[in-house]
Scaffold this motif. Structure first.
Motif, PDB file in Angstrom:
ATOM      1  N   MET A  83       2.150 -10.928  -2.467  1.00 10.54           N
ATOM      2  CA  MET A  83       3.214  -9.973  -2.720  1.00 10.54           C
ATOM      3  C   MET A  83       2.746  -8.569  -2.377  1.00 10.54           C
ATOM      4  SD  MET A  83       6.263  -9.785  -3.989  1.00 10.54           S
ATOM      5  CE  MET A  83       7.357  -8.567  -4.593  1.00 10.54           C
ATOM      6  N   LEU A  84       1.541  -8.220  -2.839  1.00 11.21           N
ATOM      7  CA  LEU A  84       1.017  -6.892  -2.586  1.00 11.21           C
ATOM      8  C   LEU A  84       0.711  -6.695  -1.102  1.00 11.21           C
ATOM      9  CD1 LEU A  84       0.061  -4.200  -3.781  1.00 11.21           C
ATOM     10  CD2 LEU A  84      -2.192  -5.230  -4.013  1.00 11.21           C
ATOM     11  N   THR A  85       0.196  -7.734  -0.450  1.00 11.20           N
ATOM     12  CA  THR A  85      -0.108  -7.607   0.975  1.00 11.20           C
ATOM     13  C   THR A  85       1.162  -7.426   1.802  1.00 11.20           C
ATOM     14  OG1 THR A  85      -0.125 -10.001   1.225  1.00 11.20           O
ATOM     15  CG2 THR A  85      -2.243  -8.923   0.855  1.00 11.20           C
ATOM     16  N   PRO A 108       1.636  -5.766  11.638  1.00 10.46           N
ATOM     17  CA  PRO A 108       1.339  -6.129  10.240  1.00 10.46           C
ATOM     18  C   PRO A 108       2.453  -6.913   9.556  1.00 10.46           C
ATOM     19  CG  PRO A 108       0.768  -3.846  10.627  1.00 10.46           C
ATOM     20  CD  PRO A 108       1.477  -4.336  11.840  1.00 10.46           C
ATOM     21  N   VAL A 109       3.694  -6.540   9.799  1.00 10.62           N
ATOM     22  CA  VAL A 109       4.813  -7.275   9.188  1.00 10.62           C
ATOM     23  C   VAL A 109       4.888  -8.682   9.744  1.00 10.62           C
ATOM     24  CG1 VAL A 109       7.335  -7.370   9.061  1.00 10.62           C
ATOM     25  CG2 VAL A 109       6.158  -5.257   8.593  1.00 10.62           C
ATOM     26  N   GLY A 110       4.667  -8.814  11.046  1.00 10.16           N
ATOM     27  CA  GLY A 110       4.683 -10.153  11.648  1.00 10.16           C
ATOM     28  C   GLY A 110       3.590 -11.040  11.093  1.00 10.16           C
ATOM     29  N   LEU A 111       2.400 -10.472  10.904  1.00  8.66           N
ATOM     30  CA  LEU A 111       1.306 -11.253  10.328  1.00  8.66           C
ATOM     31  C   LEU A 111       1.602 -11.659   8.891  1.00  8.66           C
ATOM     32  CD1 LEU A 111      -1.835  -9.355  11.661  1.00  8.66           C
ATOM     33  CD2 LEU A 111      -1.010 -11.598  12.361  1.00  8.66           C
ATOM     34  N   ALA A 112       2.191 -10.752   8.137  1.00 10.73           N
ATOM     35  CA  ALA A 112       2.514 -11.063   6.745  1.00 10.73           C
ATOM     36  C   ALA A 112       3.615 -12.115   6.655  1.00 10.73           C
ATOM     37  CB  ALA A 112       2.937  -9.801   6.005  1.00 10.73           C
ATOM     38  N   MET A 113       4.600 -12.031   7.532  1.00  8.18           N
ATOM     39  CA  MET A 113       5.727 -12.969   7.469  1.00  8.18           C
ATOM     40  C   MET A 113       5.329 -14.377   7.900  1.00  8.18           C
ATOM     41  SD  MET A 113       8.775 -10.605   8.923  1.00  8.18           S
ATOM     42  CE  MET A 113      10.234 -11.261   8.160  1.00  8.18           C
ATOM     43  N   THR A 114       4.390 -14.499   8.843  1.00  9.45           N
ATOM     44  CA  THR A 114       3.986 -15.833   9.296  1.00  9.45           C
ATOM     45  C   THR A 114       2.977 -16.492   8.367  1.00  9.45           C
ATOM     46  OG1 THR A 114       2.276 -14.864  10.682  1.00  9.45           O
ATOM     47  CG2 THR A 114       4.398 -15.327  11.724  1.00  9.45           C
ATOM     48  N   GLY A 115       2.326 -15.711   7.519  1.00  8.59           N
ATOM     49  CA  GLY A 115       1.350 -16.268   6.595  1.00  8.59           C
ATOM     50  C   GLY A 115      -0.061 -16.264   7.155  1.00  8.59           C
ATOM     51  N   ILE A 116      -0.214 -15.793   8.366  1.00  9.35           N
ATOM     52  CA  ILE A 116      -1.552 -15.740   8.967  1.00  9.35           C
ATOM     53  C   ILE A 116      -2.419 -14.740   8.221  1.00  9.35           C
ATOM     54  CG2 ILE A 116      -2.803 -15.080  11.059  1.00  9.35           C
ATOM     55  CD1 ILE A 116      -0.489 -16.238  12.644  1.00  9.35           C
ATOM     56  N   LEU A 117      -1.831 -13.648   7.773  1.00  6.07           N
ATOM     57  CA  LEU A 117      -2.588 -12.626   7.058  1.00  6.07           C
ATOM     58  C   LEU A 117      -3.175 -13.193   5.763  1.00  6.07           C
ATOM     59  CD1 LEU A 117      -3.360  -9.652   7.249  1.00  6.07           C
ATOM     60  CD2 LEU A 117      -1.384  -9.148   5.845  1.00  6.07           C
ATOM     61  N   ARG A 118      -2.404 -14.008   5.074  1.00  2.00           N
ATOM     62  CA  ARG A 118      -2.885 -14.628   3.847  1.00  2.00           C
ATOM     63  C   ARG A 118      -4.058 -15.564   4.136  1.00  2.00           C
ATOM     64  NH1 ARG A 118       1.653 -17.696   0.862  1.00  2.00           N
ATOM     65  NH2 ARG A 118       2.519 -16.548   2.572  1.00  2.00           N
ATOM     66  N   LEU A 119      -3.967 -16.285   5.252  1.00  2.00           N
ATOM     67  CA  LEU A 119      -5.054 -17.166   5.653  1.00  2.00           C
ATOM     68  C   LEU A 119      -6.312 -16.354   5.956  1.00  2.00           C
ATOM     69  CD1 LEU A 119      -5.973 -20.063   6.622  1.00  2.00           C
ATOM     70  CD2 LEU A 119      -5.302 -19.286   8.885  1.00  2.00           C
ATOM     71  N   ILE A 120      -6.161 -15.240   6.646  1.00  2.00           N
ATOM     72  CA  ILE A 120      -7.309 -14.395   6.981  1.00  2.00           C
ATOM     73  C   ILE A 120      -7.924 -13.806   5.723  1.00  2.00           C
ATOM     74  CG2 ILE A 120      -7.985 -12.259   8.150  1.00  2.00           C
ATOM     75  CD1 ILE A 120      -5.882 -12.967  10.290  1.00  2.00           C
ATOM     76  N   ASN A 161      -7.740 -15.006   2.643  1.00  2.00           N
ATOM     77  CA  ASN A 161      -8.378 -16.079   1.877  1.00  2.00           C
ATOM     78  C   ASN A 161      -9.714 -16.481   2.492  1.00  2.00           C
ATOM     79  OD1 ASN A 161      -6.361 -16.167  -0.001  1.00  2.00           O
ATOM     80  ND2 ASN A 161      -5.277 -17.872   0.971  1.00  2.00           N
ATOM     81  N   MET A 162      -9.789 -16.473   3.811  1.00  3.49           N
ATOM     82  CA  MET A 162     -11.036 -16.841   4.456  1.00  3.49           C
ATOM     83  C   MET A 162     -12.067 -15.721   4.320  1.00  3.49           C
ATOM     84  SD  MET A 162     -11.675 -17.889   8.355  1.00  3.49           S
ATOM     85  CE  MET A 162     -13.307 -17.680   9.012  1.00  3.49           C
ATOM     86  N   THR A 163     -11.622 -14.483   4.357  1.00  8.44           N
ATOM     87  CA  THR A 163     -12.542 -13.350   4.291  1.00  8.44           C
ATOM     88  C   THR A 163     -13.270 -13.313   2.959  1.00  8.44           C
ATOM     89  OG1 THR A 163     -11.087 -12.103   5.749  1.00  8.44           O
ATOM     90  CG2 THR A 163     -12.698 -10.856   4.497  1.00  8.44           C
ATOM     91  N   PHE A 164     -12.595 -13.584   1.893  1.00  7.95           N
ATOM     92  CA  PHE A 164     -13.195 -13.485   0.567  1.00  7.95           C
ATOM     93  C   PHE A 164     -13.668 -14.828   0.014  1.00  7.95           C
ATOM     94  CE2 PHE A 164     -10.279  -9.789   0.701  1.00  7.95           C
ATOM     95  CZ  PHE A 164     -11.259  -8.818   0.720  1.00  7.95           C
ATOM     96  N   ASN A 165     -13.692 -15.856   0.844  1.00 10.77           N
ATOM     97  CA  ASN A 165     -14.109 -17.178   0.404  1.00 10.77           C
ATOM     98  C   ASN A 165     -15.499 -17.473   0.963  1.00 10.77           C
ATOM     99  OD1 ASN A 165     -14.340 -19.787  -0.406  1.00 10.77           O
ATOM    100  ND2 ASN A 165     -12.470 -20.518   0.623  1.00 10.77           N
TER     101      ASN A 165
END
Length: 137
Positions: A1-3, A40-52, A54-58
Motif C-alpha cells: 500500500m505504501l509503495t 514507477p506506477v507501472g511497476l507498482a501496478m504489475t506487482g514487479i516492484l513488490r517482488l523486487i 521482497n527479494m531485496t530484503f530477503n
C-alpha cells in the motif's frame, strides 16, 4: 500500500516536471520525462516492484543469487579446464592452418595503393604531386 502511494507520488511529480518542460516548447524532452515518470506506477501496478522489494530484503533470496553465481563460475571453469585439456579448438574448414609459435609468417605481396604505402613512402604522394604540377602549384 505504501509503495503504491510513493510510486504514484513520484509519477505525479515527474509528470508535473514534464509539463513544465513542455511549456518551454521542448516536446521531445517532455515526452521522455513523461515516459520515465510513468515507470514507477507501472511497476507498482504489475506487482514487479513488490517482488523486487521482497527479494531485496530477503536474505534467503540473496543466498540463492550467490548459489546461482557459484554455479555459473563452476560451469565456466569446467569449460576452461576442458579446453585446456583438449588443446585448441579445431579450425573451421577453409581457414589457413595456424603457424607454430616460433615460425615466421610469409610476407604477402604488395598490391594496389595499400602495397605502395606498405612498401615505402615514396609513392604515397606521387598522385598529389602530379595534380599540383598540372595546376602549376
Amino acid at each position: 500500500m505504501l509503495t503504491g502511494t510513493v510510486c504514484t507520488l513520484l509519477s505525479v511529480a515527474g509528470l508535473g516536471v514534464s509539463l513544465l518542460v513542455a511549456r518551454r516548447r521542448r516536446y521531445a524532452t517532455a515526452m521522455r520525462l513523461a515516459a520515465l515518470s510513468l515507470v514507477p506506477v507501472g511497476l507498482a501496478m504489475t506487482g514487479i516492484l513488490r517482488l523486487i522489494i521482497n527479494m531485496t530484503f530477503n536474505p534467503v533470496a540473496w543466498v540463492g543469487v550467490g548459489v546461482l553465481g557459484f554455479a555459473v563460475l563452476l560451469f565456466l571453469s569446467a569449460r576452461l579446464a576442458d579446453r585446456s585439456r583438449k588443446g585448441a579448438p579445431a579450425a573451421e574448414p577453409g581457414t589457413p592452418p595456424v603457424a607454430a609459435k616460433g615460425a615466421s609468417t610469409p610476407a604477402l605481396p604488395a598490391t594496389g595503393r595499400k602495397g605502395a604505402q606498405a612498401a615505402g613512402g615514396a609513392d604515397d604522394f606521387s598522385d598529389i604531386e602530379a595534380i599540383l604540377k598540372k595546376h602549376g602549384i
